[in-house]
Design an enzyme around this catalytic site. Structure first.
Site, PDB file in Angstrom:
ATOM      1  N   ASP A   1       0.833  -1.198   0.000  1.00 49.37           N
ATOM      2  CA  ASP A   1       0.000   0.000   0.000  1.00 49.37           C
ATOM      3  C   ASP A   1       0.871   1.253   0.000  1.00 49.37           C
ATOM      4  O   ASP A   1       1.862   1.327   0.739  1.00 49.37           O
ATOM      5  CB  ASP A   1      -0.866  -0.027   1.279  1.00 49.37           C
ATOM      6  CG  ASP A   1      -1.905   1.073   1.303  1.00 49.37           C
ATOM      7  OD1 ASP A   1      -2.831   1.028   0.483  1.00 49.37           O
ATOM      8  OD2 ASP A   1      -1.793   1.982   2.150  1.00 49.37           O
TER       9      ASP A   1
ATOM     10  N   GLU B   1      14.190 -15.625   0.336  1.00 50.89           N
ATOM     11  CA  GLU B   1      14.526 -16.750   1.218  1.00 50.89           C
ATOM     12  C   GLU B   1      13.465 -17.838   1.128  1.00 50.89           C
ATOM     13  O   GLU B   1      13.658 -18.942   1.615  1.00 50.89           O
ATOM     14  CB  GLU B   1      14.609 -16.282   2.678  1.00 50.89           C
ATOM     15  CG  GLU B   1      15.837 -15.455   2.983  1.00 50.89           C
ATOM     16  CD  GLU B   1      15.734 -14.826   4.370  1.00 50.89           C
ATOM     17  OE1 GLU B   1      14.981 -15.357   5.214  1.00 50.89           O
ATOM     18  OE2 GLU B   1      16.395 -13.800   4.577  1.00 50.89           O
TER      19      GLU B   1
END
Ligand code: GLC
Ligand code: CA
Length: 584
Positions: A223, A278
């Site tokens: 956002d 990751e």
């Protein structure tokens, strides 16, 4: 990636494991409070979503993007977050969330969560602590507090306006009861901006991203991704100087605005990207960044968020040359960064496209505003003056049938474009903007902050009609939190399911075909000799033709696999799109 239109369909498991799943995904935005209410309190909730997973599966989307579901007082529809690592008790529990994620994944649907990093709510623990702590304390350093100007600090630190109207500064009362410092809020005053120079803030968001990634969230919608980084060094520029330095209504081209689209924000995203990578498959991210087009690529870079919204089509008139130009430019820009493009016509912030396209053509029609009053010229929004399409349209000027015809034509064109297509709940039912909401029932802060100027965004956030009758058209067992108009009955899911030619069946068919036909991210324009007709080809012999003009147009040879409306004597009528697959 396969290049043939006749590839073997991939299994759900194959699609789910693909690290590139997002590149050409159809992403369906759910505004949770208005999707489905499982317990009859009038508010849509997480269990409501879980119950509708079969519906989502049948629709044929690849991912769900969930607007904020965190604890919130709803000062801004949930974009005022009290606690980033929890579920709003009005919507359910973390266990409900896990169940929903599992149900979506079992149906082969990815889950994208909305992250709101520019500001928290004023009920966040940290903000309460900041108010209770003295000036200069570590607690205040997590937000943006400044002394006021004037003899007694009674004037705001600068003259900047907030996006929802009124100043970006709000004065607080110090713990000892005296009038005190001011804090910054780009949006509502219930949404204090974080201080992103503070390592503690950065750490905390990494923790949040990890929290949801570990819970199975596949990607994030960021956002106000162009907020966060700020330069508030003195003297702060006057708003008039800022307006003079802006590049038309498109924002700054050099990153020198004190709080929009500064270069430093990309340091944050580089850190986030490391975290995303990751995971296997890597978590994805898409930036909500209303920035000048020359600056969008950085948000979408592989070292950054990976993808950024482009709101160009959403802001364009239904017009062939504009569409062609926007598509061409965005595909080039996406290619340069290695991202794929994004496309969107409707979301929770804008007037629905079935309404926008049904309004008389004119300067402000694309913005969904009353033709008599172009909000963008009277009241700049945020940085660029057109990022916010908040105004409503007078119902009497609306051509409902034309709006829906064009909306369906535009959607079919979009679903054929390389890149990801973002759909907003209810557009698959052909819903238009609800303009009948009485003032007393409105919720959006932009309505209250701009009396008489904006009617706010509630009209696209009205709870969905699932059945033609019942107290809230099957949304819940009781009244919905925003009033639904009578005409919703005709648009209910129950009225469209299995009905040939209904908007719902049209979306289902197009989405299913899209996943079968989609191959390489190439697009080639085919000249039609008619400036009102667009025609492009995708690899594998998949052609899309859209007639923006008034005269029927002859389609290329092949099989018409779907059209946005009926053909007329085999010809493509006005305001209609068709997909044609060339015969092998
Ligand atoms: C985003 C959201 C909008 C919200 C604003 C402030 O633009 O899409 O709904 O009001 O950010 O968080
Ligand atoms: Ca509920």
């Amino acid at each position: 990636m396969s290049t043939s239109a006749t590839q073997a369909p991939r299994t759900d498991a194959e699609r789910m494991a693909d690290p590139n799943w997002w590149r050409q995904a159809a992403v369906y935005q759910i505004y949770p409070r208005s999707f489905a209410d499982s317990n009859g309190d009038g508010i849509g909730d997480i269990q409501g979503i879980t119950a509708k997973v079969p519906y989502l599966k049948e629709l044929g989307i690849d991912a769900v993007w969930l607007s904020p579901f965190y604890p919130s007082a709803l000062a801004d529809g949930g974009y005022d977050v009290d606690d980033y690592r929890n579920v709003d008790p009005k919507l359910g529990t973390l266990e409900d969330f896990d169940e929903m994620a599992a149900a979506l994944h079992a149906a082969g649907i990815k889950l994208v969560a909305d992250i709101v990093p520019n500001h928290s709510s004023d009920r966040h623990e940290w903000f309460k602590e900041a108010l209770a702590s003295p000036k200069g304390s570590a607690a205040r350093e997590r937000y943006i507090f400044r002394d006021g100007k004037g003899e007694n600090g009674e004037l705001p630190p600068s003259d900047w306006d907030s996006v929802f109207g009124g100043p970006v500064w709000e004065r607080i009362t110090e713990p000892d009861g005296t009038p005190g410092q001011w804090y910054m809020h780009i949006f509502a005053k219930e949404q204090p901006d974080f201080n992103w120079d503070n390592p503690e803030v950065r750490e905390d968001f990494l923790k949040t991203l990890r929290f949801w990634s570990d819970r199975g969230v596949d990607g994030f919608r960021i956002d106000v991704a162009h907020g966060m980084a700020k330069d508030l060094s003195e003297p702060m520029p006057m708003k008039a100087d800022l307006a003079a330095r802006a590049h038309g209504t498109d924002g700054f081209v050099d990153g020198s605005h004190p709080f929009w689209d500064r270069d430093e924000v990309h340091e944050v995203y580089a850190e986030w990207r490391k975290l995303f990578n990751e995971y296997n498959p890597p978590r994805t991210a898409v930036a909500e960044a209303w920035v000048h087009e020359s600056r969008r690529a950085r948000y979408a870079s592989p070292e950054g968020l990976g993808q950024a919204f482009n709101f160009d089509l959403l802001q364009a008139d239904f017009d062939a040359p504009s569409f062609r130009k926007i598509i061409t430019e965005n595909l080039i820009a996406a290619k340069e960064t290695g991202a794929s493009s994004t496309w969107v016509f409707s979301n929770h912030d804008v007037v629905r496209h079935a309404t926008r396209y049904g309004l008389p053509k004119g300067g402000s029609v694309a913005q969904g505003t009353n033709a008599a009053q172009d909000i963008s010229s009277t009241k700049p929004k945020g940085q660029d003056g057109k990022g916010w399409l908040l105004a409503g349209a007078p119902a009497e000027e609306l051509d409902v049938e034309l709006g829906l015809r064009r909306a369906r034509a535009a959607t079919l064109l979009m679903l054929a474009l390389p890149g990801s297509a973002y759909l907003y709940q209810g557009e698959e039912l052909g819903l238009r903007e609800v303009t009948e909401i009485p003032d007393s029932e409105r919720q959006d802060p932009s309505f209250f902050r701009n009396p008489g100027v904006e009617i706010g965004r509630d009209g696209c956030r009205v709870p969905l009609p699932w059945t033609a009758d019942g107290p809230s058209f099957g949304f819940g067992q009781d009244r919905a939190h925003l009033p639904q108009p009578e005409w919703f009955a005709r648009y209910a899911v129950s009225e469209q399911e299995g009905v040939e030619g209904s908007t719902l069946e049209f979306y289902r068919r197009a989405l299913r075909l899209r996943s079968e036909l989609q191959a390489d991210e190439e697009l080639e324009w085919v000249e039609t000799g008619n400036q009102d007709v667009l025609h492009f080809s995708r690899p594998g012999g998949w052609d899309t033709v859209t007639n923006f003009g008034t005269e029927p147009f002859e389609l290329p040879a092949g099989t018409v696999v779907v059209s946005s409306g009926p053909l007329e004597d085999g010809l493509l009528p006005a305001d209609t799109s068709a997909w044609v697959v060339r015969d092998a």
